[in-house]
Design a protein around this motif. Structure first.
Motif, PDB file in Angstrom:
ATOM      1  N   ASP A  59       0.821  -1.069   0.074  1.00 12.76           N
ATOM      2  CA  ASP A  59      -0.061   0.001   0.013  1.00 12.76           C
ATOM      3  C   ASP A  59       0.782   1.373   0.100  1.00 12.76           C
ATOM      4  N   SER A  61      -0.721   4.537  -0.208  1.00 19.87           N
ATOM      5  CA  SER A  61      -1.713   5.541  -0.355  1.00 19.87           C
ATOM      6  C   SER A  61      -1.187   6.501   0.615  1.00 19.87           C
ATOM      7  N   SER A 102      -2.426   2.278  -4.927  1.00 15.06           N
ATOM      8  CA  SER A 102      -3.065   3.430  -4.294  1.00 15.06           C
ATOM      9  C   SER A 102      -4.210   3.391  -5.007  1.00 15.06           C
ATOM     10  N   ARG A 134      -5.384   7.114  -2.773  1.00 21.53           N
ATOM     11  CA  ARG A 134      -6.271   6.281  -2.164  1.00 21.53           C
ATOM     12  C   ARG A 134      -5.993   4.963  -1.929  1.00 21.53           C
ATOM     13  N   THR A 135      -6.906   4.166  -1.437  1.00 18.74           N
ATOM     14  CA  THR A 135      -6.720   2.685  -1.430  1.00 18.74           C
ATOM     15  C   THR A 135      -7.391   1.939  -2.245  1.00 18.74           C
ATOM     16  N   THR A 162      -1.456  -3.385   3.690  1.00 19.07           N
ATOM     17  CA  THR A 162      -2.412  -2.131   3.752  1.00 19.07           C
ATOM     18  C   THR A 162      -2.523  -1.711   5.183  1.00 19.07           C
TER      19      THR A 162
END
Length: 652
Positions: A59, A61, A102, A134-135, A162
């Motif tokens: 992750d 993000s 992301s 973002r994720t 994450t």
């Protein structure tokens, strides 16, 4: 999925690679139920040309730029450290790929075999990672699948990290699991397994659902304030021990026997149940509990096959293997066997005899019934442990339901804990009735169950000490990690379970390399901090150090005030040697040494060190009054106490 014709390799050879045993028990004949625990132990071996392949899905993000309290590194910085550690510890036959996500997903590095050159390239590539927006976990998973599917199948795995909720792409776990399976099965017969890792601070129900359905590892929920990089290495450690994969077990009840539904099984119908493992590491046994309902005429079925088990798996060469087991019904009571045994007093009571007169226990191994007393003991304790494991897993599932956020209910979680404790105590009482408190097998079982119980109490204490409004964000993930460890019989990250009690499924084959990794990380951290301090020091004006003669002798060489085993050992050895020398050389040499030492003391020794030297001289004088053994002991003890505080000239 399996071509039966392709699985007709030597059945005995297959059983040698995956050993199975069946522990059976009828506790109350009036209920007409028999419990069977199937134990699996993989004994696979590595094969040339088949490699472990990992895609690290990270992750990136915006929240990964977060820094925990008291730390200078962001989460992304720590992920870079983890990836570097993962690469350094990969064998030269392993393959590693790196994907980030992301709002979208990007391939940072395609799968590469970890040669020395590839490791350097991979670590250099990771340094350029930056956070974005973002994720989108689904985009990352699909990209990781694409990277793996470019090559022919091997022992593949995706390790996803994450730090938060999926807020873009597919955000429903059921939909994502279905789509992941669809894509994964386009290129192979089973899904590519996932190991899922996250951090505390939110409710990770989305990731937990994915990890539970798409992998055989426990769920990992890390404490951001801990040194968690080593814990993230557990999937690599266990995969390096894995040569048996894609294990499918289909159990069929025969002769009018029915299969009672169990939570950890996929019930096909009232006579069949299915269980699946993505991977079975060597030296890590797995257990499956079946509960069967016997027909009314079961007493006429002695020695009849009541359970047929078909086992299919992939061996170290990724070749299909298949064999069939069967479990027969035995109705020889425990007491029939016990009368020929010398039982402890606690197992030879009227209540114990009455219980054993109706209860049945035996082992079925290689389709042969073993109803010896040794096997009875093993069956009783094995089934008791498995029942308690499942009850603990049930508690963690129920406790999560009571830590859901606005509907959190601490009182209900406490009732679930009490119910689980009561269940385990009842099972232990039955084991005690059958075998007695002094039985070594039962004692070992009892100790293991008490460890389970301590973990349950530890979890409940966390719930009670957390504000109800924070249970979902602070406790839910922890409970998920603990529960999944019991369900999967796999270790999870350190700190999830109580520190005073060992993890229930952390065996030495995992614990030993983890310990070495933690030590290496600690040393690296110390070196980095020292380097940082030197860098800061070089930026300020140099301050001249005082000359050695201006530093008080009492302050030199004091690196530690701790009395360590090394200090005591060195001092005691020196004391013994000095005692022998003083007796051999004689009084005159001692006088000369004493005078020289006294002069040095008078000139150089300051402060409290005078007391140390005076005590030393007093003991030296006592050497000619007390026996030399007592002298050596006292002198060694004195050196052990004061050694860390002695100046360098005195130590030498």
């Amino acid at each position: 999925m399996y071509d039966v014709q392709a699985t007709t390799k030597d059945a005995q050879s297959s059983k040698d690679l995956l050993e199975t045993k069946y522990y059976c028990k009828i506790e109350d004949p009036t209920l007409k139920e028999i419990e069977v625990v199937m134990e699996l132990e993989a004994k696979g071996k590595p094969e040339a040309g088949i490699f472990n392949r990992f895609v690290l899905l990270i992750d990136v993000s915006g929240s990964m730029d977060h820094t925990a309290d008291g730390q200078s590194c962001t989460l992304l910085d720590r992920m870079k450290k983890f990836i570097e550690l993962f690469i350094d510890n990969a064998s030269d036959t392993s393959w590693i790929g790196i994907v980030t996500f992301s709002s979208t997903a990007n391939v940072i590095m395609e799968l590469k075999q970890m040669t020395a050159e590839a490791k350097v390239f991979a670590k250099t590539t990771v340094l350029s990672l930056t956070t974005e927006s973002r994720t989108n976990i689904s985009a990352g998973l699909f990209m990781a699948l694409e990277v793996i599917q470019k090559l022919k199948p091997s022992r593949d795995c995706i390790i996803v990290f994450t730090d938060g909720v999926a807020n873009e792409g597919i955000v429903d776990s059921g939909t994502l699991i279905q789509e992941y399976k669809r894509i994964s099965l386009q290129s192979r017969e089973t899904n590519i397994p996932i190991s899922a890792i996250t951090v505390e601070g939110y409710k990770p129900d989305f990731l937990y659902a994915i990890a539970t359905e798409l992998g055989s590892d426990a769920f990992y929920c890390l404490n951001i304030n801990s040194a968690f990089e080593a814990d993230m290495m557990i999937p690599q450690i266990t995969k390096e021990m894995t040569f048996t994969t894609d294990v499918t077990i289909v159990a069929s009840a025969l002769g009018g026997v029915k299969m009672l539904r169990m939570k950890n099984q996929q019930s096909l119908n009232e006579t069949e149940a299915k269980h699946f493992y993505y991977s079975l590491p060597n030296k890590m046994k797995k257990n499956i509990l079946f509960r069967l309902q016997l027909p009314d005429n079961y007493r006429e079925m002695v020695n009849a096959i009541i359970l047929n088990v078909e086992v299919k798996f992939m061996d170290g060469k990724l070749s299909r293997r298949c064999f069939t087991d069967s479990v027969q019904l035995c109705l020889k009571t425990m007491q029939e066997v016990a009368v020929r045994q010398k039982l402890p007093a606690s197992a030879d009571t009227e209540a114990s005899r009455k219980y054993r007169e109706s209860a049945v226990a035996y082992v079925s191994y290689k389709s042969v019934i073993d109803a010896t007393w040794k096997s009875i003991r093993k069956s009783i304790t094995k089934i008791c442990e498995e029942q308690c494991k499942m009850e603990i897993a049930r508690y963690f599932s129920a406790a999560r339901e009571q830590c859901n956020g606005q509907d959190s209910n601490k009182a209900e979680a406490a009732r679930e804990k009490d119910a689980a404790q009561k269940f385990m105590q009842e099972k232990l009482k039955l084991g005690e009735l059958a075998l007695g408190l002094e039985d070594k097998t039962f004692t070992s079982c009892s100790q293991q169950i008490h460890i389970f119980e301590k973990q349950l109490v530890y979890a409940q204490r966390f719930i009670e000490n957390t504000d109800a409004s924070e249970l979902a964000s602070k406790i839910w993930g922890k409970l998920a990690a603990m529960g999944s460890s019991f369900e999967k019989e796999m270790p999870t990250n350190d700190g999830v379970f109580g520190s005073t009690v060992k993890q229930p499924f952390m065996n030495n084959t995992v614990k030993k390399p983890l310990k070495e990794l933690r030590k290496a990380i600690q040393e690296t951290t110390v070196d980095t901090e020292s380097s940082d301090e030197e860098s800061v020091a070089s930026d300020v004006e140099d301050t001249p150090e005082p000359e050695p003669e201006n530093i008080p002798l009492s302050d030199r060489g004091r690196e530690s005030n701790r009395v360590t085993f090394e200090n005591v050992a060195l001092a005691s050895g020196g004391a013994i040697a000095s005692g022998l020398v003083s007796n051999i050389v004689g009084w005159y040499v001692f006088i000369v040494i004493a005078i020289i030492a006294f002069v040095v003391w008078a000139v150089e020794v300051q402060g409290t060190d005078r007391v140390i030297v005076m005590l030393f001289f007093a003991l030296c004088g006592a050497a000619y009054i007390l026996p030399s053994q007592v002298f050596c002991f006292l002198l060694g003890e004195l050196f052990g106490i004061f050694w860390p505080n002695l100046p360098d000239w005195w130590r030498s």
